[in-house]
Design an enzyme around this catalytic site. Structure first.
Site, PDB file in Angstrom:
ATOM      1  N   LYS A 149       0.858  -1.177   0.000  1.00 31.24           N
ATOM      2  CA  LYS A 149       0.000   0.000   0.000  1.00 31.24           C
ATOM      3  C   LYS A 149       0.896   1.229   0.000  1.00 31.24           C
ATOM      4  O   LYS A 149       1.725   1.409   0.897  1.00 31.24           O
ATOM      5  CB  LYS A 149      -0.895  -0.006   1.240  1.00 31.24           C
ATOM      6  CG  LYS A 149      -1.744   1.248   1.350  1.00 31.24           C
ATOM      7  CD  LYS A 149      -2.768   1.140   2.439  1.00 31.24           C
ATOM      8  CE  LYS A 149      -3.565   2.413   2.572  1.00 31.24           C
ATOM      9  NZ  LYS A 149      -4.578   2.325   3.621  1.00 31.24           N
ATOM     10  N   GLU A 208       7.313  -7.167   0.828  1.00 35.07           N
ATOM     11  CA  GLU A 208       6.177  -7.018   1.756  1.00 35.07           C
ATOM     12  C   GLU A 208       5.148  -8.130   1.545  1.00 35.07           C
ATOM     13  O   GLU A 208       4.611  -8.690   2.493  1.00 35.07           O
ATOM     14  CB  GLU A 208       5.507  -5.650   1.562  1.00 35.07           C
ATOM     15  CG  GLU A 208       6.312  -4.463   2.074  1.00 35.07           C
ATOM     16  CD  GLU A 208       6.241  -4.300   3.589  1.00 35.07           C
ATOM     17  OE1 GLU A 208       5.612  -5.139   4.252  1.00 35.07           O
ATOM     18  OE2 GLU A 208       6.835  -3.331   4.100  1.00 35.07           O
ATOM     19  N   LYS A 245      -2.168  -1.602  -3.838  1.00 36.03           N
ATOM     20  CA  LYS A 245      -3.030  -0.431  -3.795  1.00 36.03           C
ATOM     21  C   LYS A 245      -2.200   0.839  -3.875  1.00 36.03           C
ATOM     22  O   LYS A 245      -1.185   0.917  -3.191  1.00 36.03           O
ATOM     23  CB  LYS A 245      -3.794  -0.475  -2.464  1.00 36.03           C
ATOM     24  CG  LYS A 245      -4.620   0.730  -2.147  1.00 36.03           C
ATOM     25  CD  LYS A 245      -5.217   0.569  -0.785  1.00 36.03           C
ATOM     26  CE  LYS A 245      -6.068   1.781  -0.491  1.00 36.03           C
ATOM     27  NZ  LYS A 245      -6.608   1.764   0.823  1.00 36.03           N
ATOM     28  N   SER A 254     -10.238   5.447  -4.463  1.00 37.32           N
ATOM     29  CA  SER A 254     -11.202   6.538  -4.636  1.00 37.32           C
ATOM     30  C   SER A 254     -10.781   7.566  -5.687  1.00 37.32           C
ATOM     31  O   SER A 254     -11.594   8.021  -6.488  1.00 37.32           O
ATOM     32  CB  SER A 254     -11.427   7.226  -3.292  1.00 37.32           C
ATOM     33  OG  SER A 254     -10.195   7.678  -2.760  1.00 37.32           O
ATOM     34  N   TYR A 288     -14.978   0.791  -6.669  1.00 37.80           N
ATOM     35  CA  TYR A 288     -16.250   1.499  -6.485  1.00 37.80           C
ATOM     36  C   TYR A 288     -17.144   1.320  -7.711  1.00 37.80           C
ATOM     37  O   TYR A 288     -18.295   1.728  -7.692  1.00 37.80           O
ATOM     38  CB  TYR A 288     -15.979   2.983  -6.191  1.00 37.80           C
ATOM     39  CG  TYR A 288     -15.113   3.140  -4.952  1.00 37.80           C
ATOM     40  CD1 TYR A 288     -15.672   2.983  -3.690  1.00 37.80           C
ATOM     41  CD2 TYR A 288     -13.742   3.364  -5.047  1.00 37.80           C
ATOM     42  CE1 TYR A 288     -14.889   3.070  -2.544  1.00 37.80           C
ATOM     43  CE2 TYR A 288     -12.948   3.451  -3.907  1.00 37.80           C
ATOM     44  CZ  TYR A 288     -13.529   3.302  -2.667  1.00 37.80           C
ATOM     45  OH  TYR A 288     -12.753   3.372  -1.545  1.00 37.80           O
TER      46      TYR A 288
END
Ligand code: PBG
Length: 336
Positions: A207, A245, A260, A286, A325
Site C-alpha cells: 500500500k 512485503e 493499492k 477513490s 467502487y
C-alpha cells in the site's frame, strides 16, 4: 486447379497477419486472453450512523455513505448482481475518536453492528472489514501516536484485538490496511487463539503513500491531522519492496495479498503476482474512481468504457480480485 504459392518468407508478413484474429467479433471473443466476472469484484461500502441516511460523497459522484437500515437493500442488490464480497468502512463520529482507537474495540460499535447486519440479510456474501485505526484516531493516523511517531508494536496489539472483535461480530475476512510491521502474524495468532481459524486475512501488503486516497479521506473524514503517512505506507518509487512485503505477509499467514492503488501501479501488481502463490487483489482507489467520473462528467472520456478498460487492465496485470467502487456498475454491464 493449381494452388498459387506466392513468395512469402515463413514467419513474416504478408503470411503472418495479426489483424486476422481481430476481424470479427466472434474471433475477438475466441482470442480474448482475460475476462471479467462479477465474482471477482469486492464492493467497498461506507457506513454511517443514523436512519435513512444516504449522503453522496462530494468527490465521489454516484457513491454514498449509507446508514445501517439502507445497507440492507444495498447488500441484497450487490449479491443479486453476482458480486461475492463487500469491504466495510465506517465513518466514526468525532467525539468517539481518541489516540488509541478505543471505539474500534466496542462490541456494539458501528462496524460490529454493520457486520452483523450484512451477515443477517446476506449470509452468503463474504464480509470483509477494514482494520486500521485512522477512522477512529483523533490524529487521523493508522496507528497510535507517541511524540509525533506512529508506534508500530503498540498499534499491532490494537489491530489484533480489532480483528478478533470483527470476527466475533461475524466477519469472514479482516483486511488490515495500516502497513504496520508484523501485524499479519499477530492478527493470525490472535484469531487462532480465539478459535477463529476460518476467518481469513486479506493483507494490504503493498500500500503506497498515495494522493489517490484523497476522496476516501473526504468520505470518512479521516485525513491525517499532522504530517503524512510516509513512515508506514510505501514509497511510490519502489517496486522490489512490494514483492518483499507481499512475501512476508504470505509467510505470516495472509490468505490474500493486495496492491493499492491500482492503475498507476500495474507493474507492482504484476511483480507481486509473480512473487507469491496466494490470490492477489488490487484496490482501484477513490481517486481513480473520481478521475474517471470527472472526465466522464466533462465529456472528455466515455466513463463506461474507461471503467471497463481499467478493470480488464487489472486482470491482465495479474489480479485475481478487484476492489472497486465500480463493482455494481461493471457487474450490471457484464450481465447484459
Ligand atoms: C485507511 C484506508 C485508506 C484507504 C483504505 N483504507 C486511506 C488511507 O490510507 O489514507 C483508501 C481507499 C481509497 O482511497 O479508496 N487505512
Amino acid at each position: 486447379m493449381s494452388i498459387r504459392i506466392t513468395s512469402t518468407s515463413p514467419g513474416s508478413f504478408p503470411g503472418v497477419r495479426g489483424r486476422r484474429t481481430r476481424m470479427s467479433s466472434a474471433l475477438r471473443e475466441m482470442t480474448t486472453e482475460h475476462r471479467l466476472h462479477p465474482s471477482m469484484f469486492i464492493a467497498p461500502l461506507f457506513v454511517t450512523e443514523g436512519d435513512g441516511v444516504r449522503e453522496e460523497i462530494s468527490s465521489m459522484p454516484g457513491y454514498f455513505r449509507l446508514s445501517l437500515d439502507l445497507l440492507e437493500k444495498e447488500v441484497k442488490e450487490i449479491e443479486s448482481l453476482g458480486i461475492s464480497s463487500v469491504l466495510l468502512f465506517v465513518k466514526v463520529p468525532d467525539e468517539l475518536k481518541d489516540n488509541e482507537g478505543t471505539e474500534a474495540l466496542n462490541p456494539n460499535g458501528l462496524m460490529q453492528r454493520a457486520i452483523k447486519k450484512v451477515k443477517e440479510v446476506t449470509p452468503d456474501l463474504c464480509v470483509m472489514t477494514d482494520v486500521a485505526l485512522d477512522p477512529y484516531s483523533s490524529y487521523g493516523h493508522d496507528g497510535v501516536v507517541e511524540d509525533g511517531e506512529i508506534v508500530n508494536d503498540q498499534t499491532v496489539e490494537v489491530l489484533a484485538k480489532m480483528s478478533v472483535s470483527h470476527a466475533t461480530a461475524g466477519a469472514d475476512f479482516v483486511a488490515p490496511s495500516d502497513m504496520m510491521d508484523g501485524r499479519i502474524g499477530a492478527i493470525r495468532k490472535a484469531l487462532e487463539f480465539e478459535g477463529f481459524s476460518n476467518t481469513g486475512i486479506m493483507a494490504y501488503s503493498a500500500k503506497y503513500a498515495s494522493c489517490f486516497y484523497g476522496p476516501f479521506r473526504d468520505a470518512l473524514d479521516s485525513a491525517p491531522g499532522f504530517g503524512d503517512k510516509k513512515t508506514y505506507q510505501m514509497n511510490p518509487a519502489n517496486v522490489r519492496e512490494a514483492a518483499r512485503e507481499a512475501q512476508l505477509d504470505e509467510q505470516e499467514g495472509a490468505d490474500i495479498v493486495m496492491v493499492k492503488p491500482g492503475m498507476p501501479y500495474l507493474d507492482v501488481l504484476r511483480g507481486v503476482r509473480e512473487s507469491v502463490n496466494v490470490p492477489v487483489s488490487v484496490y482501484q482507489v477513490s481517486g481513480e474512481y473520481a478521475m474517471i467520473k470527472a472526465a466522464d462528467e466533462k465529456g472528455w472520456l466515455n466513463g463506461e468504457q474507461a471503467m471497463m478498460e481499467s478493470l480488464i487492465a487489472f486482470r491482465r496485470a495479474g489480479a485475481d480480485l478487484i476492489a472497486t467502487y465500480f463493482a455494481k456498475d461493471a457487474a450490471k454491464l457484464l450481465r447484459k
